[in-house]
Design a protein around this motif. Structure first.
Motif, PDB file in Angstrom:
ATOM      1  N   SER A  74      42.003 -37.463 -20.479  1.00 51.22           N
ATOM      2  CA  SER A  74      42.682 -37.448 -19.180  1.00 51.22           C
ATOM      3  C   SER A  74      43.564 -36.220 -18.975  1.00 51.22           C
ATOM      4  CB  SER A  74      43.540 -38.718 -19.018  1.00 51.22           C
ATOM      5  OG  SER A  74      44.403 -38.891 -20.120  1.00 51.22           O
ATOM      6  N   ARG A 123      42.785 -33.649 -16.006  1.00 52.03           N
ATOM      7  CA  ARG A 123      43.238 -34.071 -14.670  1.00 52.03           C
ATOM      8  C   ARG A 123      44.745 -33.873 -14.544  1.00 52.03           C
ATOM      9  NH1 ARG A 123      41.127 -37.365 -10.556  1.00 52.03           N
ATOM     10  NH2 ARG A 123      42.597 -37.323  -8.824  1.00 52.03           N
ATOM     11  N   GLU A 164      40.681 -30.076 -14.104  1.00 59.06           N
ATOM     12  CA  GLU A 164      39.484 -30.886 -13.948  1.00 59.06           C
ATOM     13  C   GLU A 164      38.352 -30.052 -13.354  1.00 59.06           C
ATOM     14  OE1 GLU A 164      38.985 -35.588 -12.875  1.00 59.06           O
ATOM     15  OE2 GLU A 164      39.968 -34.302 -11.412  1.00 59.06           O
ATOM     16  N   SER A 216      36.287 -33.213 -22.171  1.00 62.24           N
ATOM     17  CA  SER A 216      35.966 -33.375 -20.748  1.00 62.24           C
ATOM     18  C   SER A 216      35.280 -32.127 -20.190  1.00 62.24           C
ATOM     19  CB  SER A 216      37.249 -33.661 -19.962  1.00 62.24           C
ATOM     20  OG  SER A 216      36.991 -33.775 -18.587  1.00 62.24           O
ATOM     21  N   GLU A 225      32.250 -36.058 -14.623  1.00 64.35           N
ATOM     22  CA  GLU A 225      33.502 -36.733 -15.001  1.00 64.35           C
ATOM     23  C   GLU A 225      33.329 -38.216 -15.289  1.00 64.35           C
ATOM     24  OE1 GLU A 225      35.101 -37.611 -10.439  1.00 64.35           O
ATOM     25  OE2 GLU A 225      36.071 -36.090 -11.694  1.00 64.35           O
ATOM     26  N   ASP A 273      48.237 -37.017 -11.042  1.00 67.91           N
ATOM     27  CA  ASP A 273      46.985 -37.112 -10.277  1.00 67.91           C
ATOM     28  C   ASP A 273      46.648 -35.784  -9.606  1.00 67.91           C
ATOM     29  OD1 ASP A 273      46.609 -39.719 -11.001  1.00 67.91           O
ATOM     30  OD2 ASP A 273      47.323 -40.580  -9.116  1.00 67.91           O
ATOM     31  N   GLY A 302      47.650 -32.873 -10.748  1.00 74.47           N
ATOM     32  CA  GLY A 302      47.541 -31.829 -11.756  1.00 74.47           C
ATOM     33  C   GLY A 302      48.582 -30.736 -11.614  1.00 74.47           C
TER      34      GLY A 302
END
Length: 333
Positions: free
Chosen positions: A112, A115, A120, A146, A152, A293, A295
């Motif tokens: 995670s 992100r 991302e 990732s 994703e 959320d 970033g």
């Protein structure tokens, strides 16, 4: 072109279907585990077990030797905000423009950090000098599985041996440059294969210690005690514990109320009972989730938040603990 994932894990040819609970042909337990008894592949798997010292260890130690400080971020259970805190710790360290900071996401099944750090959709590139980390700021780079997944939503369904192979590649092949001041390693919850691998591979180069994240309620503290026991058995210094989500701070009136009210004294009492440093408490602020959320750095967006002040205080206390450890090491040597 992005590098292939775990391209140095051997491709063992098995003669029969792998049994239930098979440890995997690349595992150190291959051919020796209880699940191996009576398996047609047992002799093949046993022959694959590497003999002698790991030939990659000198390379890993040399690579990590260019990093001044290595900090593991651990939690006893999921959902306590470990990755969130890792991202904020990385942002806070990188706020000092004189520092070069790296963040390594070893939560292989649930990555995670990309992100949360605004990376991302990026990809890793390979060159003669190794894998290039993705930079989210001039002095903040990161590495995560990732970046190697087709999309994703792709699930990582791997046995421990393949996870260990990726961890080894991250430690051996990532090119952080000529010098890195801090490497912050985000680990999965609990005490699993990933924790054993990273502690084993990093032991020779030296780990400054572990930062443990918990929430105030006893159900979280129960698992944190196991994490502390793991660190002591693995000879990993505990730099301190931070209590996350210790209360709710209203963004408007700045009033604070307890959401997860401690029943046994919370993280601070636990630290007193187990004789480990308590680095501080961080209150809930809904804007932390918004920043993760999006970033972006929570400190830059909401510098007025009590949570921002609390996190920066924790970071200062963590750096103090690292310096104390270094001073003791110098005295003992």
């Amino acid at each position: 072109m992005a590098p292939s994932v775990v391209n140095d894990v051997s491709k063992t040819q098995l003669t029969a279907e792998e049994p239930e609970h098979c440890p995997g042909p690349e595992s150190e337990q291959a051919g020796k585990d209880d699940a191996c008894d009576g398996c047609a592949n047992q002799d093949i798997c046993s022959s694959q077990i590497p003999k002698g010292p790991d030939p990659d260890m000198p390379l890993i130690t040399k690579k990590l030797g260019m990093i001044d400080h290595k900090v593991l971020v651990l939690s006893g259970k999921g959902g306590v905000g470990k990755s969130t805190f890792t991202s904020m710790l990385s942002w806070a360290l990188a706020a000092d423009e004189d520092l070069e900071v790296g963040a390594m996401d070893l939560d292989i099944c649930g990555p995670s950090l990309p992100r949360m750090l605004g990376a991302e959709g990026e990809s890793v590139h390979q060159s003669n000098s190794g894998w290039s980390p993705v930079y989210v700021a001039d002095n903040l780079g990161m590495m995560s599985i990732s970046f190697m997944l087709p999309d994703e939503d792709s699930a990582v369904i791997w046995r421990g041996a393949k996870k260990n192979g990726l961890i080894k590649q991250f430690l051996k092949d990532v090119n952080w440059g000529e010098h890195l001041d801090y490497l912050v390693v985000d680990t999965p919850p609990g005490t699993s294969d990933e924790h054993l691998s990273v502690s084993t591979y990093m032991k020779e180069s030296g780990i400054d210690g572990a930062l443990i994240v918990t929430t105030p309620q006893e159900v979280s503290l129960l698992d944190v005690r196991k994490e502390i026991d793991f660190c002591r058995k693995a000879d990993i210094k505990i730099l301190g514990l931070v209590e996350n989500m210790s209360g709710f701070v209203c963004p408007n009136c700045k009033g604070e109320s307890k959401i997860f009210k401690p029943t046994t004294g919370g993280g601070e009492q636990l630290c007193k009972d187990l004789n480990i440093p308590f680095l501080g408490s961080v209150p809930l602020d809904p804007r932390i989730g918004q920043a993760c959320d999006a970033g972006v750095s929570f400190f830059e967006e909401y510098a007025d938040s009590p949570a921002a002040t609390a996190i920066l205080d924790v970071v200062d206390a963590l750096r103090d603990q690292i310096e104390i450890s270094l001073d003791k090491l110098k005295i003992s040597s």
